[in-house]
Enzyme design. Structure first.
Site, PDB file in Angstrom:
ATOM      1  N   GLU A  91       0.806  -1.220   0.000  1.00 55.87           N
ATOM      2  CA  GLU A  91       0.000   0.000   0.000  1.00 55.87           C
ATOM      3  C   GLU A  91       0.842   1.274   0.000  1.00 55.87           C
ATOM      4  O   GLU A  91       1.945   1.299   0.536  1.00 55.87           O
ATOM      5  CB  GLU A  91      -0.910  -0.004   1.242  1.00 55.87           C
ATOM      6  CG  GLU A  91      -1.952  -1.098   1.152  1.00 55.87           C
ATOM      7  CD  GLU A  91      -2.784  -1.278   2.405  1.00 55.87           C
ATOM      8  OE1 GLU A  91      -3.943  -1.674   2.265  1.00 55.87           O
ATOM      9  OE2 GLU A  91      -2.299  -1.036   3.504  1.00 55.87           O
ATOM     10  N   CYS A 104       3.238   8.362   1.107  1.00 59.65           N
ATOM     11  CA  CYS A 104       3.886   7.393   1.994  1.00 59.65           C
ATOM     12  C   CYS A 104       4.016   6.084   1.217  1.00 59.65           C
ATOM     13  O   CYS A 104       3.018   5.528   0.764  1.00 59.65           O
ATOM     14  CB  CYS A 104       3.025   7.238   3.249  1.00 59.65           C
ATOM     15  SG  CYS A 104       3.637   5.990   4.379  1.00 59.65           S
ATOM     16  N   CYS A 111       6.983  -7.360   6.651  1.00 63.54           N
ATOM     17  CA  CYS A 111       8.140  -6.817   7.366  1.00 63.54           C
ATOM     18  C   CYS A 111       8.637  -7.887   8.320  1.00 63.54           C
ATOM     19  O   CYS A 111       7.840  -8.583   8.947  1.00 63.54           O
ATOM     20  CB  CYS A 111       7.749  -5.558   8.142  1.00 63.54           C
ATOM     21  SG  CYS A 111       9.180  -4.710   8.870  1.00 63.54           S
ATOM     22  N   CYS A 115       7.660  -5.456  15.072  1.00 62.48           N
ATOM     23  CA  CYS A 115       7.410  -4.519  16.167  1.00 62.48           C
ATOM     24  C   CYS A 115       6.049  -4.850  16.791  1.00 62.48           C
ATOM     25  O   CYS A 115       5.087  -5.161  16.074  1.00 62.48           O
ATOM     26  CB  CYS A 115       7.455  -3.078  15.675  1.00 62.48           C
ATOM     27  SG  CYS A 115       9.080  -2.620  15.021  1.00 62.48           S
ATOM     28  N   CYS A 118       2.635  -3.080  15.498  1.00 63.32           N
ATOM     29  CA  CYS A 118       2.477  -2.768  14.071  1.00 63.32           C
ATOM     30  C   CYS A 118       1.797  -3.904  13.324  1.00 63.32           C
ATOM     31  O   CYS A 118       2.187  -5.069  13.443  1.00 63.32           O
ATOM     32  CB  CYS A 118       3.853  -2.484  13.460  1.00 63.32           C
ATOM     33  SG  CYS A 118       3.773  -2.200  11.680  1.00 63.32           S
ATOM     34  N   CYS A 338      -0.844   5.272  10.255  1.00 64.94           N
ATOM     35  CA  CYS A 338       0.446   4.636  10.580  1.00 64.94           C
ATOM     36  C   CYS A 338       0.214   3.293  11.255  1.00 64.94           C
ATOM     37  O   CYS A 338      -0.556   3.193  12.192  1.00 64.94           O
ATOM     38  CB  CYS A 338       1.229   5.465  11.591  1.00 64.94           C
ATOM     39  SG  CYS A 338       1.551   7.101  11.066  1.00 64.94           S
TER      40      CYS A 338
HETATM   41  N1  SAH Z   1      10.009   0.248   9.414  1.00 63.21           N
HETATM   42  C1  SAH Z   1      10.044   1.673   9.380  1.00 63.21           C
HETATM   43  C2  SAH Z   1       8.964   2.319   8.521  1.00 63.21           C
HETATM   44  C3  SAH Z   1       7.581   1.764   8.585  1.00 63.21           C
HETATM   45  S1  SAH Z   1       6.588   2.078  10.018  1.00 63.21           S
HETATM   46  C4  SAH Z   1      10.004   2.220  10.787  1.00 63.21           C
HETATM   47  O1  SAH Z   1       9.845   1.445  11.709  1.00 63.21           O
HETATM   48  O2  SAH Z   1      10.198   3.415  10.965  1.00 63.21           O
HETATM   49  C5  SAH Z   1       6.202   3.803   9.956  1.00 63.21           C
HETATM   50  C6  SAH Z   1       5.903   4.382  11.339  1.00 63.21           C
HETATM   51  O3  SAH Z   1       4.630   3.943  11.841  1.00 63.21           O
HETATM   52  C7  SAH Z   1       6.940   3.975  12.383  1.00 63.21           C
HETATM   53  O4  SAH Z   1       7.293   5.087  13.162  1.00 63.21           O
HETATM   54  C8  SAH Z   1       6.165   2.978  13.208  1.00 63.21           C
HETATM   55  O5  SAH Z   1       6.720   2.811  14.473  1.00 63.21           O
HETATM   56  C9  SAH Z   1       4.781   3.573  13.204  1.00 63.21           C
HETATM   57  N2  SAH Z   1       3.732   2.620  13.582  1.00 63.21           N
HETATM   58  C10 SAH Z   1       3.725   1.291  13.404  1.00 63.21           C
HETATM   59  N3  SAH Z   1       2.593   0.748  13.893  1.00 63.21           N
HETATM   60  C11 SAH Z   1       1.868   1.758  14.398  1.00 63.21           C
HETATM   61  C12 SAH Z   1       0.575   1.844  15.005  1.00 63.21           C
HETATM   62  N4  SAH Z   1      -0.186   0.752  15.183  1.00 63.21           N
HETATM   63  N5  SAH Z   1       0.135   3.051  15.378  1.00 63.21           N
HETATM   64  C13 SAH Z   1       0.885   4.160  15.165  1.00 63.21           C
HETATM   65  N6  SAH Z   1       2.088   4.148  14.581  1.00 63.21           N
HETATM   66  C14 SAH Z   1       2.583   2.963  14.210  1.00 63.21           C
END
Ligand code: SAH
Length: 365
Positions: A91, A104, A111, A115, A118, A338
């Site tokens: 996406e 974006c 991935c 995390c 996420c 995000c």
């Molecule tokens: N892998 C990279 C880029 C993708 S995530 C990174 O970690 O930076 C893009 C952003 O969204 C990151 O800051 C991540 O921590 C945040 N993110 C991931 N899951 C989220 C969620 N459920 N709510 C808010 N932000 C989130």
């Protein structure tokens, strides 16, 4: 098989043209047609000799990933789903604002970093996107927006914050970044292209040396114990190494600060003590904080911090002179905020974990 010309940055395309016995400036012309004019038909490239057009038509193609869905949020954000083959889809999200338009972009199908908060991580990892699949998202969205509004310059900023970890797909990322910056392609300034990373410290150094752009680091915790849990890659590159890499990055960065993203998780990382420890951790590094309200997704176990606590947190940072903005959540109604990007991924990592487990089970006496 036809060569996809979207897979090349300017230098790579020139080298390929030389291999074909063509002059390098022809590559520049084709690059401009492809990326500046959004042309995918060699026949329409009118200032190129007919013989070369024919040759390109026979040996090459301009093939971005196909758009399989295009949804609008009530707040104006727009989410595109791209088919990248093999049952995978990724996406991109376009976020229009008064003064700018931000796209974006995703860099991987799924991935591997997993995390805790996420949704992309939950699906596991399938594969790196090719250069054509990364730059192809911009190519496609620019074309769609141009057709809708007549203004192809609506994308003023690109953030590599979609699905995947950009620095884990380094070579393809850098080629795509070079196209974004190239005046014969998208001509964006380095300050308007942001790579966001969960903290692959050695790759932050490589990005600094090979293609410095604006940097965002997903911090999310002030100490290793908590960060190990939320961002597991921290076990490999702990905060001391990550912060040192940020410091080195600033020596060559186009902006004179690093942005720290910090997702606000109720009762997990959002206390006054966390804020004060963050100040100690980042002291001496020119930085801004971007506080992100947690965006829930099915089966997520975290909750969003209450707005008053987020404000308090931001004030503690601000009182130490650190700019702390709270990200406005956009596109939540279409799962475009995000951390909500799920696309569709055939999870190879999980399949292989299962396969490894069943092998172990078979070996049990
Ligand atoms: N892998 C990279 C880029 C993708 S995530 C990174 O970690 O930076 C893009 C952003 O969204 C990151 O800051 C991540 O921590 C945040 N993110 C991931 N899951 C989220 C969620 N459920 N709510 C808010 N932000 C989130």
């Amino acid at each position: 098989m036809a060569v996809n010309l979207l897979d090349f940055d300017a230098a790579g395309l020139a080298a390929r043209f030389v291999e074909w016995g063509e002059k390098p400036f022809r590559a520049r012309q084709v690059l401009r047609w492809m990326h500046r004019s959004g042309q995918d038909d060699f026949g329409a490239m009118t200032d190129i000799a007919g013989s070369l057009r024919e040759k390109l038509g026979a040996e090459a193609e301009i093939k971005p990933p196909a758009i399989v869905s295009d949804r609008f949020s009530d707040d104006g954000a727009r989410k595109f789903l791209f088919d990248v083959g093999g049952g995978n889809a990724v996406e991109s999200v376009f976020i229009p604002e008064d003064e700018r338009g931000t796209l974006c972009v995703s860099t991987q199908a799924g991935c591997a970093l997993d995390c805790a908060f996420c949704s992309t991580g939950r699906q596991g990892f399938n594969r790196n996107l090719s250069v054509a699949e990364i730059i192809g998202q911009l190519w496609q969205v620019k074309r769609v927006l141009g057709a809708c509004s007549g203004d192809e310059r609506m994308i003023s900023n690109v953030v590599l914050m979609g699905m995947g970890e950009p620095l884990a797909n380094f070579d393809h990322l850098v080629a795509a970044l070079r196209l974004m910056l190239d005046d014969n392609a998208y001509g964006l300034s380095r300050r308007r292209v942001t790579v966001s990373t969960a903290g692959l410290a050695p790759m932050i150094d490589r990005l600094r040396d090979e293609c410095p752009v604006a940097l965002a680091v997903s911090l999310h915790a002030p100490d290793d114990a908590l960060r190990d849990r939320l961002v597991p890659i921290n076990r490999k590159y702990p905060l001391r190494e990550l912060i040192a890499a940020c410091r080195r990055y600033l020596e060559k960065a186009p902006r004179d600060f690093v942005t720290f993203a910090y997702v606000m998780l109720d009762g997990v990382n959002d206390s006054e003590d966390h804020a004060r420890r963050l100040l100690r951790l980042t002291s001496g590094i020119p930085c801004k904080f971007n506080l992100i309200p947690f965006n829930p997704f099915p089966a997520s176990s975290f909750r969003r911090s209450p707005p008053a606590r987020v404000r308090n947190f931001a004030e503690i940072l601000a009182s130490a002179g650190i700019v702390a903005t709270t990200r406005k959540t956009r596109g939540q109604d279409i799962d475009a905020a995000c951390g909500q990007l799920a696309g569709r991924v055939r999870d190879r990592s999980r399949c292989s974990r299962q396969a490894a487990m069943s092998v172990r089970e078979m070996r049990l006496p």
